[in-house]
Design an enzyme around this catalytic site. Structure first.
Site, PDB file in Angstrom:
ATOM      1  N   ASP A  94      12.882 -42.011 -30.032  1.00 28.54           N
ATOM      2  CA  ASP A  94      13.448 -41.344 -28.987  1.00 28.54           C
ATOM      3  C   ASP A  94      14.420 -40.220 -29.274  1.00 28.54           C
ATOM      4  O   ASP A  94      15.104 -39.580 -28.433  1.00 28.54           O
ATOM      5  CB  ASP A  94      14.475 -42.241 -28.200  1.00 28.54           C
ATOM      6  CG  ASP A  94      15.566 -42.956 -29.045  1.00 28.54           C
ATOM      7  OD1 ASP A  94      15.336 -42.788 -30.150  1.00 28.54           O
ATOM      8  OD2 ASP A  94      16.573 -43.021 -28.504  1.00 28.54           O
ATOM      9  N   GLU A  95      13.988 -39.739 -30.411  1.00 22.20           N
ATOM     10  CA  GLU A  95      14.856 -38.466 -30.834  1.00 22.20           C
ATOM     11  C   GLU A  95      13.950 -37.484 -31.760  1.00 22.20           C
ATOM     12  O   GLU A  95      12.892 -37.902 -32.529  1.00 22.20           O
ATOM     13  CB  GLU A  95      15.814 -38.986 -31.796  1.00 22.20           C
ATOM     14  CG  GLU A  95      17.358 -39.074 -31.414  1.00 22.20           C
ATOM     15  CD  GLU A  95      18.431 -39.381 -32.318  1.00 22.20           C
ATOM     16  OE1 GLU A  95      19.287 -38.744 -32.476  1.00 22.20           O
ATOM     17  OE2 GLU A  95      17.979 -40.384 -33.140  1.00 22.20           O
TER      18      GLU A  95
END
Lengths: 348, 374
Positions: A94-95
């Site tokens: 998620d990054e």
């Protein structure tokens, strides 16, 4: 992404919305993998033991993680990134870092691109993202953490030094909890205090990281966005419901975990690993590792499992028992080419 | 059980066998010396399962018995005691040991002697005798060329071949090979065995300076060395030794005779400038001139020296690992040596020009291919 796993669960299950949710096992030894913002109000954080989280937030709802679903959404999000640039360096599901200096839509403002990306993610997945915008990786990452959730923080070049000077050492990306504590004890509370230290002093105190700290407190970071970050290690670990004490049980577990880890290794892009490491965490959280480097590289399951098992010896057992075992492979490189200058060998 | 013994006498005998004991042995009791008393005769055993050493000494004792005593504590105690008779009193129920000296009293916990592994004894053995000098020369001349490669266990020891007219000792790590032969040691039947390096290292350290007869007995699985009051038993390496005779070339006709001392000191200087991984030095023989050179391109280091030699054959340039040459020459007593060569990619042979009549030394070394020849 903000509280990624928890947000996905709330997205997929409307009943969870607005409620404190923790993704993770709620068994005795489970830990929280992600907590929704509602849960965070109660002090529930990721990596916190589930038992402790449940105590702090009695209404906390535990949800089993569903990694395939997170991966699916992660890919959708990454696809959005690729509409703007190919220079995407994923940090986790998620990054990611994006270098939009030159971008596919020819937009001159990184801030506008960030806004568009956020909107697109919201439209396509229903999830909320935070963005940090600046002129190097360190500042961008620090900015992205500034006003979560749904944040959009820009650090302009002319503000950078002042921003970093005010920043508490705990908020610096790359300064861990333990180092931050050490710094505070030594009277370094903010970037400004850190700047007063010479490079020699920081290197003396923190070893190789000293150079990095010296740079980041001056807002200097020359690392480039690397679209394909090489895998440095692949591993798998398991925490046991009950501590294990017997050699046979340990070997059996190493066998099992080594096979899981080997599966991952084969599925990953990494190949030609030379070093196998086992990690043992005892009942009292003391942790040791044992490793072996082999030539030629280890690419078959039999060797992999056998080396992993050979690393554990009876001497490593103690009365505290073992709560966690990990097995991993690293040191990926091609086998050494024979030297052009060669020592000849007798042919027996 | 109780006995009295001189502290320095006991220390001397224990020091002779202590080398066998490893730190952190597979079986913890092997950190102990096994003491056994029989009719006033004390036998002490140390072992690592592969190799065991036994010594005997006379003590004052009224009764027989046995006990395992922690080696490290005992040795340190003896080392720090002035010479004097010390009394050992052992409680055979608790295995506790009390040592009494003029200086005071020391108590330590021993272990049950019956837990100590059984040391093999010679059976169906065959015996041969040699002097301590011959044996230590044979060991010194070969042991340095043994291999560390655990994947080829045969080469981690020295091959000993007894024949009716001579005895041959061979060691190789596949880059070099030493064949040391004695005509003054022979057997009435051909026998061969591979003795592990550790046993030979221990033997080398324990063999007395003065000329002593060493009785060597062996069977299919063990070798027994007996001298003075020390006995060493080692498990033989049960592998086939490589066929070394076939790799020794007989047609090396390019002979270089050179002063050993000059060549050795020259090589030591040149080696400083050689590449740190290959240790390659070049020998260029032109007429009666031997040019030795090395370079390390990574650091722009280079060195050259010239020696005179007697040369019989074509001009030749060949590369060798300087460390190998230095080690080999260091083990040759002769003032002059002969280097026999044939081609830059073929083995070189070094032999001493003057030697004892009873011995024959042949050292073979494989070249390091030079860049301009690859």
């Amino acid at each position: 992404m903000d509280a990624f796993y928890a947000s996905v669960e709330q997205l997929d299950n409307p009943e969870l919305r607005g409620k404190p949710v923790a993704v993770g096992g709620n068994s005795q030894r489970g830990v929280v993998a992600a907590a929704s913002y509602e849960a965070r109000k109660f002090g529930v954080k990721s990596a916190m033991p589930s038992a402790k989280a449940a105590k702090q937030c009695p209404n906390l709802i535990f949800v089993q993680p569903r990694f395939p679903r997170y991966k699916e959404l992660s890919h959708q999000i990454r696809d959005v990134f690729y509409e703007y640039t190919d220079l995407v360096e994923p940090l986790s599901l998620d990054e990611a870092y994006l270098d939009v200096t030159e971008n596919k839509i020819g937009l001159n403002s990184a801030t506008l691109i960030a806004k568009e990306i956020k909107t697109k993610i919201k439209e396509r997945t229903g999830l909320i993202a935070s963005a940090g915008i600046s002129y190097n990786k360190f500042l961008a990452k620090t900015a992205s953490d500034m006003d979560k959730p749904d944040g959009l923080c820009v650090i302009l070049p002319e503000e950078a030094e002042a921003f970093v000077a005010k920043l508490p050492v705990q908020r610096f990306h790359g300064i861990g909890k333990v180092t931050a504590e050490k710094m505070v004890k030594a009277g370094m509370f903010t970037g400004k205090d850190l700047r007063k230290k010479s490079l020699e002093d920081l290197t003396l105190r923190y070893g190789k990281s000293g150079q990095y700290y010296y740079n980041i407190c001056r807002a200097i970071d020359h690392r480039v966005v690397q679209p394909t970050r090489d895998t440095k290690s692949v591993s798998a670990e398991r925490t046991f419901e009950d501590n294990i004490y017997e050699l046979d049980d340990v070997i059996e577990e190493i066998d099992r975990i080594a096979r899981i880890s080997f599966e991952r290794y084969k599925r990953s892009k990494a190949e030609d690993g030379h070093t196998i490491t086992i990690k043992i965490k005892y009942g009292d959280f003391q942790q040791i590792t044992r490793s072996k480097t082999d030539d030629p590289s280890i690419n078959d399951e039999g060797t992999y499992v056998q080396i992993a098992k050979s690393l554990f010896t009876e001497q490593l057992l103690n009365e505290k028992g073992i709560r966690l075992i990990g097995v991993g492979i690293s040191n990926f490189r091609k086998d050494e080419e024979p030297e052009p200058v060669t020592q000849l060998t007798l042919e027996f | 059980m109780k006995f009295i013994v001189s502290s320095s006498y006991l220390l001397k005998q224990l020091s002779a066998i202590n080398g066998v004991i490893t730190t952190n042995p597979v079986v913890p009791i092997l950190e102990n010396f096994l003491f056994e008393i029989n009719d006033g005769n004390l036998t002490v055993t140390a072992s690592d399962l592969q190799t065991s050493m036994i010594t005997e000494l006379q003590v004052e004792a009224k009764e027989d018995g046995s006990i395992a005593i922690p080696a490290k504590i005992l040795l340190e105690t003896l080392r720090n005691l002035p010479e004097q008779p010390v009394t050992f009193s052992i409680d055979s129920n608790t295995y506790s040991i009390e040592i009494n000296s003029d200086n005071g009293r020391y108590k330590l916990a021993g272990e049950n002697a019956t837990d100590f592994p059984k040391i093999p004894t010679v059976s169906d053995g065959y015996a041969v005798n040699m002097s301590s000098e011959v044996l230590s020369r044979a060991i010194n001349n070969t042991i340095f060329a043994t291999s560390n490669d655990e994947l080829r266990p045969a080469m981690t020891g020295v091959f000993v071949k007894l024949d009716e007219t001579n005895t041959t000792f061979v060691a190789t790590d596949s880059h070099r090979l030493i064949r040391y032969r004695r005509v003054d040691v022979a057997a009435d039947m051909a026998h061969s065995m591979i003795i592990p390096r550790k046993a030979l290292t221990l033997l080398k350290a324990t063999l007395p300076q003065e000329l002593t007869n060493v009785n060597v007995e062996f069977n299919a699985s063990n070798a027994f060395f007996n001298f003075n009051q020390v006995k060493m038993i080692c498990r033989l390496i049960d592998e086939r030794f490589p066929d070394y005779d076939n790799v020794i070339p007989l047609d090396n006709n390019n002979n270089v005779v050179v002063k050993k001392g000059e060549l050795l000191s020259s090589l030591k200087r040149i080696a400083i400038y050689a590449n740190k991984t290959t240790h390659q030095v070049r020998l260029k023989i032109t007429g009666s001139e031997l040019m030795i050179s090395a370079e390390d391109l990574d650091f722009s280091n280079e060195a050259n020296e010239r020696l005179t030699c007697e040369h019989d054959g074509e001009d030749l340039e060949i590369g060798f690992n300087a460390k190998f040459l230095v080690e080999m020459l260091g083990n040759i007593d002769s003032d002059e040596i002969t280097i026999k060569l044939s081609a830059p990619n073929k083995a070189g042979i070094i032999t001493p020009n003057d030697k004892d009549e009873e011995e024959d030394i042949l050292m073979l070394v494989m070249p390091v291919m030079l860049n301009n020849q690859v």
